[in-house]
Design an enzyme around this catalytic site. Structure first.
Site, PDB file in Angstrom:
ATOM      1  N   TYR A   1       1.161  -1.690  -0.338  1.00 11.59           N
ATOM      2  CA  TYR A   1      -0.270   0.486  -0.173  1.00 11.59           C
ATOM      3  C   TYR A   1       0.709   1.345  -0.209  1.00 11.59           C
ATOM      4  O   TYR A   1       1.594   1.201   0.830  1.00 11.59           O
ATOM      5  CB  TYR A   1      -0.810   0.016   1.135  1.00 11.59           C
ATOM      6  CG  TYR A   1      -2.340  -0.713   1.997  1.00 11.59           C
ATOM      7  CD1 TYR A   1      -2.208  -1.632   0.072  1.00 11.59           C
ATOM      8  CD2 TYR A   1      -2.380  -1.754   2.469  1.00 11.59           C
ATOM      9  CE1 TYR A   1      -2.857  -3.294  -0.132  1.00 11.59           C
ATOM     10  CE2 TYR A   1      -3.746  -2.045   2.251  1.00 11.59           C
ATOM     11  CZ  TYR A   1      -3.836  -3.130   1.110  1.00 11.59           C
ATOM     12  OH  TYR A   1      -4.700  -3.743   1.001  1.00 11.59           O
TER      13      TYR A   1
ATOM     14  N   SER B   1      -5.161 -13.607   1.339  1.00  9.30           N
ATOM     15  CA  SER B   1      -5.935 -12.860   0.825  1.00  9.30           C
ATOM     16  C   SER B   1      -5.598 -13.498  -1.250  1.00  9.30           C
ATOM     17  O   SER B   1      -4.417 -13.577  -1.154  1.00  9.30           O
ATOM     18  CB  SER B   1      -5.082 -11.226   0.894  1.00  9.30           C
ATOM     19  OG  SER B   1      -6.068 -10.667  -0.368  1.00  9.30           O
TER      20      SER B   1
END
Length: 304
Positions: free
Chosen positions: A61, A163
């Protein structure tokens, strides 16, 4: 019309015994727009003050294709360094295993170094939930499991999740883990209903995994629908939203939360008001007729 239960005030993260809020806040965009540590602190406080203790980030991120890798974690680290007491109020989740431009690397050496780097950036000793961000098909799940189990034993992470894994990739990794998976994080929204029918949520219920839904608003398409399908789904959400006096976004979160797998939607907004607004989803109660109406609109055809 049978009523579906309201979401609980807290959920348990898998079989870990860790209590998390039924909504999470995600920091995908935390490092954008030149945010300062003070700006980031206001957002962290907004989430915690709204009753959201489950905070989700990742080492990728902040990466914009050229630089910024780790920026969101580093910004959170500045917040925690300035206010150490915040750490005890949150269940901190992060992810690793992506190394641009490969793009995926879960070899033992890289995964160990990625985890250590995340700990350094966030200035913490332990990550409550560490998830493999996307599967590296060149990494044997036994090798990945060994690194993760060693990290639990060393106290670097408390629990493990995945994920964007398929059903079979999840099962393979879980098979080799001594510390079994507690979460799975696929994309789930009223516009992305694949996991309702491909076995992902069924597996989550079978294994006791907590599903975390990224992009629960369909990447913003529910807020500003453009296609006929998007508008049809939005219209069904609006009917329930009007009943409870909430926004379409809140109705979308609550629609996911009504599923028996215990889906935890991750609010991606970096606006304090939008984060606070999400907490209203706990008061929206769906019935089966309305819930299935959204699903049928998303499918674009009647159920068999």
């Amino acid at each position: 019309m049978s009523q579906l239960p309201l979401p609980p005030a807290t959920r348990t993260l898998g079989a870990s015994g860790i209590a998390v809020s039924p909504i999470a806040w995600g920091m995908w965009r935390l490092a954008e727009n030149g945010r300062t540590p003070a700006d980031a602190a206001r957002l962290v406080h907004a989430a915690l003050d709204a009753g959201i203790n489950f905070l989700d980030t990742a080492d990728i991120y902040g990466f914009n294709g050229a630089d910024g890798f780790g920026d969101a974690e580093a910004l959170l680290g500045e917040v925690l360094a300035a206010e150490p007491g915040l750490r005890s109020r949150m269940v901190l989740a992060s992810k690793g295993g992506i190394m641009p431009p490969l793009p995926y690397d879960q070899s033992a050496g890289y995964l160990q170094s990625a985890l250590d780097a995340s700990l350094r950036r966030m200035k913490v000793d332990t990550i409550d939930l560490y998830q493999i961000h996307r599967p590296d098909i060149l990494a044997h799940p036994q090798e990945v499991a060994r690194v993760l189990d060693d990290a639990v034993a060393a106290g670097k992470i408390r629990t493990i999740g995945v994920s964007n894994f398929t059903v079979h990739q999840t099962a393979a990794l879980n098979q080799f883990l001594g510390n079994k998976l507690v979460s799975t994080q696929p994309e789930i929204s009223p516009l992305r209903i694949t996991c309702f029918e491909n076995g992902e949520l069924d597996q989550a219920m079978m294994l006791g995994l907590t599903p975390l839904a990224w992009s629960p608003l369909g990447g913003g398409r529910l807020v500003d629908p453009a296609s006929e399908r998007d508008r049809a789904v939005a219209a069904e959400l609006d009917r329930v939203a009007a009943q409870y006096g909430v926004s379409r976004s809140v109705a979308a979160y609550s629609w996911l939360m009504a599923h028996p797998a215990g889906i935890v939607p991750i609010i991606g907004s970096q606006q304090p008001a939008r984060i606070l607004e999400g907490a209203a989803a706990l008061q929206v109660q769906w019935n089966r007729t309305d819930w299935y109406a959204v699903l049928v609109a998303a499918r674009g055809e009647r159920l068999p």
